[in-house]
Design an enzyme around this catalytic site. Sequence first.
Site, PDB file in Angstrom:
ATOM      1  N   ARG A  49      -8.048  38.462 -84.762  1.00 13.21           N
ATOM      2  CA  ARG A  49      -7.479  37.153 -85.150  1.00 13.21           C
ATOM      3  C   ARG A  49      -7.921  36.786 -86.559  1.00 13.21           C
ATOM      4  O   ARG A  49      -7.112  36.340 -87.379  1.00 13.21           O
ATOM      5  CB  ARG A  49      -7.919  36.090 -84.140  1.00 13.21           C
ATOM      6  CG  ARG A  49      -7.579  34.660 -84.571  1.00 13.21           C
ATOM      7  CD  ARG A  49      -7.766  33.641 -83.460  1.00 13.21           C
ATOM      8  NE  ARG A  49      -9.086  33.639 -82.846  1.00 13.21           N
ATOM      9  CZ  ARG A  49      -9.435  32.858 -81.818  1.00 13.21           C
ATOM     10  NH1 ARG A  49      -8.559  32.005 -81.308  1.00 13.21           N
ATOM     11  NH2 ARG A  49     -10.644  32.931 -81.301  1.00 13.21           N
ATOM     12  N   TYR A 108     -13.393  40.080 -75.833  1.00 13.43           N
ATOM     13  CA  TYR A 108     -13.170  38.776 -76.469  1.00 13.43           C
ATOM     14  C   TYR A 108     -13.630  38.805 -77.925  1.00 13.43           C
ATOM     15  O   TYR A 108     -12.987  38.232 -78.807  1.00 13.43           O
ATOM     16  CB  TYR A 108     -13.887  37.655 -75.702  1.00 13.43           C
ATOM     17  CG  TYR A 108     -13.806  36.344 -76.433  1.00 13.43           C
ATOM     18  CD1 TYR A 108     -12.575  35.721 -76.656  1.00 13.43           C
ATOM     19  CD2 TYR A 108     -14.945  35.734 -76.940  1.00 13.43           C
ATOM     20  CE1 TYR A 108     -12.487  34.526 -77.361  1.00 13.43           C
ATOM     21  CE2 TYR A 108     -14.868  34.539 -77.636  1.00 13.43           C
ATOM     22  CZ  TYR A 108     -13.637  33.937 -77.841  1.00 13.43           C
ATOM     23  OH  TYR A 108     -13.561  32.764 -78.547  1.00 13.43           O
ATOM     24  N   ARG A 158     -11.836  21.893 -82.158  1.00 17.90           N
ATOM     25  CA  ARG A 158     -12.145  21.396 -80.811  1.00 17.90           C
ATOM     26  C   ARG A 158     -11.013  20.553 -80.233  1.00 17.90           C
ATOM     27  O   ARG A 158     -10.797  20.527 -79.030  1.00 17.90           O
ATOM     28  CB  ARG A 158     -13.429  20.573 -80.841  1.00 17.90           C
ATOM     29  CG  ARG A 158     -14.635  21.343 -81.327  1.00 17.90           C
ATOM     30  CD  ARG A 158     -15.020  22.447 -80.367  1.00 17.90           C
ATOM     31  NE  ARG A 158     -16.142  23.243 -80.880  1.00 17.90           N
ATOM     32  CZ  ARG A 158     -16.640  24.294 -80.256  1.00 17.90           C
ATOM     33  NH1 ARG A 158     -16.127  24.696 -79.106  1.00 17.90           N
ATOM     34  NH2 ARG A 158     -17.639  24.963 -80.784  1.00 17.90           N
ATOM     35  N   TYR A 195     -19.588  29.608 -85.900  1.00 17.61           N
ATOM     36  CA  TYR A 195     -20.565  30.215 -84.985  1.00 17.61           C
ATOM     37  C   TYR A 195     -21.310  31.333 -85.713  1.00 17.61           C
ATOM     38  O   TYR A 195     -20.712  32.092 -86.489  1.00 17.61           O
ATOM     39  CB  TYR A 195     -19.853  30.850 -83.775  1.00 17.61           C
ATOM     40  CG  TYR A 195     -19.425  29.915 -82.654  1.00 17.61           C
ATOM     41  CD1 TYR A 195     -19.880  28.602 -82.563  1.00 17.61           C
ATOM     42  CD2 TYR A 195     -18.565  30.382 -81.660  1.00 17.61           C
ATOM     43  CE1 TYR A 195     -19.476  27.785 -81.506  1.00 17.61           C
ATOM     44  CE2 TYR A 195     -18.163  29.574 -80.612  1.00 17.61           C
ATOM     45  CZ  TYR A 195     -18.617  28.270 -80.536  1.00 17.61           C
ATOM     46  OH  TYR A 195     -18.223  27.473 -79.509  1.00 17.61           O
ATOM     47  N   GLU A 199     -14.369  26.275 -67.871  1.00 17.52           N
ATOM     48  CA  GLU A 199     -13.859  25.777 -69.149  1.00 17.52           C
ATOM     49  C   GLU A 199     -12.705  24.835 -68.816  1.00 17.52           C
ATOM     50  O   GLU A 199     -11.944  25.084 -67.873  1.00 17.52           O
ATOM     51  CB  GLU A 199     -13.394  26.958 -70.003  1.00 17.52           C
ATOM     52  CG  GLU A 199     -12.908  26.560 -71.381  1.00 17.52           C
ATOM     53  CD  GLU A 199     -12.658  27.772 -72.276  1.00 17.52           C
ATOM     54  OE1 GLU A 199     -13.582  28.604 -72.435  1.00 17.52           O
ATOM     55  OE2 GLU A 199     -11.536  27.895 -72.779  1.00 17.52           O
TER      56      GLU A 199
END
Length: 333
Positions: free
Chosen positions: A153, A146, A220, A207, A323
């Site tokens: 990305r 991940y 979000r 982050y 999630e």
Amino acid sequence: MRSGGTQFGLAYLDAGEVGAYLERCSGKVLSVIGFGQPLPLPQTACAPLWVDIPVLGAKHSSFEVWTSDAAVAACEHEGICGTTDGKVLFASLTLPQRAGETLEALASQAYMRIFGFIDRFEYRNLLRVWHYFPQINDDENGLERYRGFNVGRHAAFVANGRSIGEEDVPAASALGSNSGSLTIYFMAGKQPGKAVENPRQVSAYHYPDKFGPKSPIFVRALSVTLGGQDCFFISGTASIVGFETLHLGDSAKQTAETLLNIRTLLQQIPHYDPAQGRMLLKVYVRHEHDLAMVQDKVRAEFGTACKAVYLHSNICRSDLLLEIEGAYFNDAR
Ligand code: 3EB
């Protein structure tokens, strides 16, 4: 759905419903994504996409169907099949990971192709992106897959000259699948949406690097009006406050925290009214034995009018046990 026509929006259907639904919405189907057991389906502009994630509960398959209120046309570019209704562009791509190739490189290639595709058809604003790939929490060359995905990305956003801030960043989710390669599907708009962040959480693109060398790139939630519908797309939401995972090992508390995060996002919709509109959820549960507990809490929060699909999936942080992603639609005034 109201009688007399197709609306812009989303339905989650099971094997017994999807065929008739696709016939009824013929010519207005933007995208079909199947989860669980494959099934032959009526023809649509692009072939349905399959994601190998088991469906939890009584049903073996679940179908995510995006429709438009307007006629849908197919558009193809460099091997990607997409659809458009003149307001949004939908498409998907599946990239096999060859021996010696990293997921990081694959993620970067995938996003470069996505940007090429949306720029070609002039739907330059990514609104919502879904990512699925196997072994999401496994190590690859010393980095969790991940996290490698995030590096790739990020590189593509930079190479494409896209800013990593609210105006260029879509709502998203990233989950583990059981097999297959990197599968991404996405919706892009002529007009940008409005990013909504969660005041309880640090924006994911900020982050700290203890979660990987490059941050994830998603907002979000994102609100946008399409086809006469006010749409609110909620990214994959988990038990994260600030930037830390809360309630390690406690799936009930993680569920409560996740629902509080979703509630906090919904509160930012102007004139949000839970008694109106349509709410749909995709709930990803890491351990099957948590299903009944999670279902109870989701039902208590959203009631039975909310359509929720439960999938058995790995989550992108190894300490997250569930999630939830969502979409809320209301007639635009
Ligand atoms: C989180 O809040 C959970 O990498 O695109 C949620 C939604 C998550 C999207 C992504 C990751 C992504 O950090 C993980």
